[in-house]
Design a protein around this motif. Structure first.
Motif, PDB file in Angstrom:
ATOM      1  N   ASN A   1       0.872  -1.174   0.000  1.00 42.02           N
ATOM      2  CA  ASN A   1       0.000   0.000   0.000  1.00 42.02           C
ATOM      3  C   ASN A   1       0.913   1.228   0.000  1.00 42.02           C
ATOM      4  OD1 ASN A   1       0.862   0.376   2.630  1.00 42.02           O
ATOM      5  ND2 ASN A   1      -1.196   0.600   3.489  1.00 42.02           N
ATOM      6  N   LYS A   2       0.353   2.396   0.314  1.00 42.47           N
ATOM      7  CA  LYS A   2       1.172   3.615   0.232  1.00 42.47           C
ATOM      8  C   LYS A   2       2.252   3.666   1.298  1.00 42.47           C
ATOM      9  CE  LYS A   2      -2.237   6.233   2.937  1.00 42.47           C
ATOM     10  NZ  LYS A   2      -1.520   6.143   4.212  1.00 42.47           N
ATOM     11  N   ASP A   3       2.103   2.844   2.335  1.00 38.93           N
ATOM     12  CA  ASP A   3       3.018   2.906   3.463  1.00 38.93           C
ATOM     13  C   ASP A   3       4.041   1.781   3.512  1.00 38.93           C
ATOM     14  OD1 ASP A   3       1.773   5.201   4.648  1.00 38.93           O
ATOM     15  OD2 ASP A   3       0.134   3.893   5.268  1.00 38.93           O
ATOM     16  N   ALA A   4       3.773   0.674   2.848  1.00 36.29           N
ATOM     17  CA  ALA A   4       4.657  -0.479   3.023  1.00 36.29           C
ATOM     18  C   ALA A   4       4.569  -1.434   1.836  1.00 36.29           C
ATOM     19  CB  ALA A   4       4.283  -1.233   4.296  1.00 36.29           C
TER      20      ALA A   4
ATOM     21  N   GLY B   1       1.856   1.823   8.869  1.00 41.74           N
ATOM     22  CA  GLY B   1       1.006   2.927   8.470  1.00 41.74           C
ATOM     23  C   GLY B   1      -0.447   2.499   8.518  1.00 41.74           C
ATOM     24  N   SER B   2      -1.135   2.612   7.368  1.00 44.22           N
ATOM     25  CA  SER B   2      -2.549   2.250   7.334  1.00 44.22           C
ATOM     26  C   SER B   2      -2.774   0.774   7.017  1.00 44.22           C
ATOM     27  CB  SER B   2      -3.285   3.110   6.297  1.00 44.22           C
ATOM     28  OG  SER B   2      -2.752   2.897   5.005  1.00 44.22           O
TER      29      SER B   2
ATOM     30  N   HIS C   1       9.752  -3.761   2.983  1.00 42.42           N
ATOM     31  CA  HIS C   1       9.890  -3.377   4.391  1.00 42.42           C
ATOM     32  C   HIS C   1      10.021  -4.572   5.333  1.00 42.42           C
ATOM     33  CE1 HIS C   1       8.183   0.267   2.575  1.00 42.42           C
ATOM     34  NE2 HIS C   1       8.715   0.917   3.577  1.00 42.42           N
TER      35      HIS C   1
ATOM     36  N   ASP D   1      -6.758  -2.387   4.880  1.00 41.33           N
ATOM     37  CA  ASP D   1      -6.441  -0.958   4.774  1.00 41.33           C
ATOM     38  C   ASP D   1      -7.787  -0.265   4.577  1.00 41.33           C
ATOM     39  OD1 ASP D   1      -5.706   1.615   4.212  1.00 41.33           O
ATOM     40  OD2 ASP D   1      -4.093   1.062   2.829  1.00 41.33           O
TER      41      ASP D   1
END
Length: 268
Positions: A21-24, A112-113, A52, A135
């Protein structure tokens, strides 16, 4: 950007999946050589430096073959439960203490989310697990290498937008195949692998209007064919009164030799 994913490789010759996703960006299993995983990542415009962490489902070689090398090359943390660590630690080589992360079955992680939760499955490994990712209101579940779909597994993967679900073998092809009887008995047992019929039976209970797609995964190259798997799963669903229209729900393919296209859950 919500959840997107690609199954890099699926089957007894090696398993690896990317969920992002946008975070990981998370790698689930590393059952191919580090070099091959690098090649598959490149086919989806990714590099190891973007990952990550690595989640492990269980310690069988088709899920951890390249694990140590990938983790060392990109200095990645590995998440697995304590029994899985005990079963695989000596076979993956030296890691730094920071790379060994214990995630007990039922625990969750957040990046994150993105929230990730594991759930126990039935397989002949130390303490095998599947994972689901959420998410917002999006949910993706991965469940392969399971002898049967328990009530707990059903509860864990219910409400998914997209599933990656094992459809390992056609029962008759397996019974007539070249494997020794003991191996066949193990595959057919509650700690073996999910048949096409069993996958269809589970989907007949899981399918809701929220469910968009299911990727049939971990197909046996000796005892299954993708078109047969799709047909058998659909027949098993319809025999239980679960009918769907092709524009509402799709059975999708995974491959042992190439990655699936990126699947963006919210875009389809």
């Amino acid at each position: 950007m919500g959840i997107q994913f690609t199954v890099l490789s699926s089957g007894s010759t090696g398993n690896a999946t990317i969920v992002q996703n946008k975070d990981a960006t998370i790698l689930i299993d590393a059952g191919l050589s580090a070099r091959r995983i690098g090649e598959l990542l490149q086919e989806r415009d990714l590099t190891g430096e973007q990952i990550h962490g690595i989640l492990i489902t269980h310690e069988h070689s088709d899920h951890i073959k390249g694990l140590g090398a990938v983790a060392r090359k990109y200095e990645l943390p590995i998440y697995a439960n304590e029994k899985t660590w005990g079963a695989m630690e000596r076979s993956i080589g030296k890691l730094s203490p920071e790379q060994k992360q214990i995630m007990q079955t039922g625990d969750h992680l957040t990046f994150g989310s993105m929230r990730i939760e594991s759930f126990g499955i039935s397989h002949d490994a130390a303490e095998p697990v599947g994972y689901f990712f959420t998410d917002g209101d999006e949910k993706l579940s991965l469940a392969t290498d399971l002898g049967y779909v328990s009530d707990k597994v059903m509860q864990s993967i219910a409400g998914s937008d997209v599933l990656v679900l094992e459809a390992n073998h056609d029962i008759e092809m397996l019974r007539m195949g070249r494997y020794p009887w003991n191996t066949k008995r193990r595959i057919l047992s509650d700690i073996g692998h999910l048949s096409n019929d069993a996958a269809g039976e589970a989907l007949s209970e899981l399918l809701t209007r929220k469910t968009k797609r299911t990727y049939l995964a971990h197909l046996s190259r000796d005892h299954n064919m993708m078109e047969l798997a799709k047909l058998t799963v659909r027949d098993a669903m319809e025999s239980r009164g679960c009918f769907y229209k092709d524009h509402e729900f799709k059975l999708c393919e995974t491959y042992y030799d190439r990655p699936t296209p990126w699947d963006i859950i919210s875009d389809k």
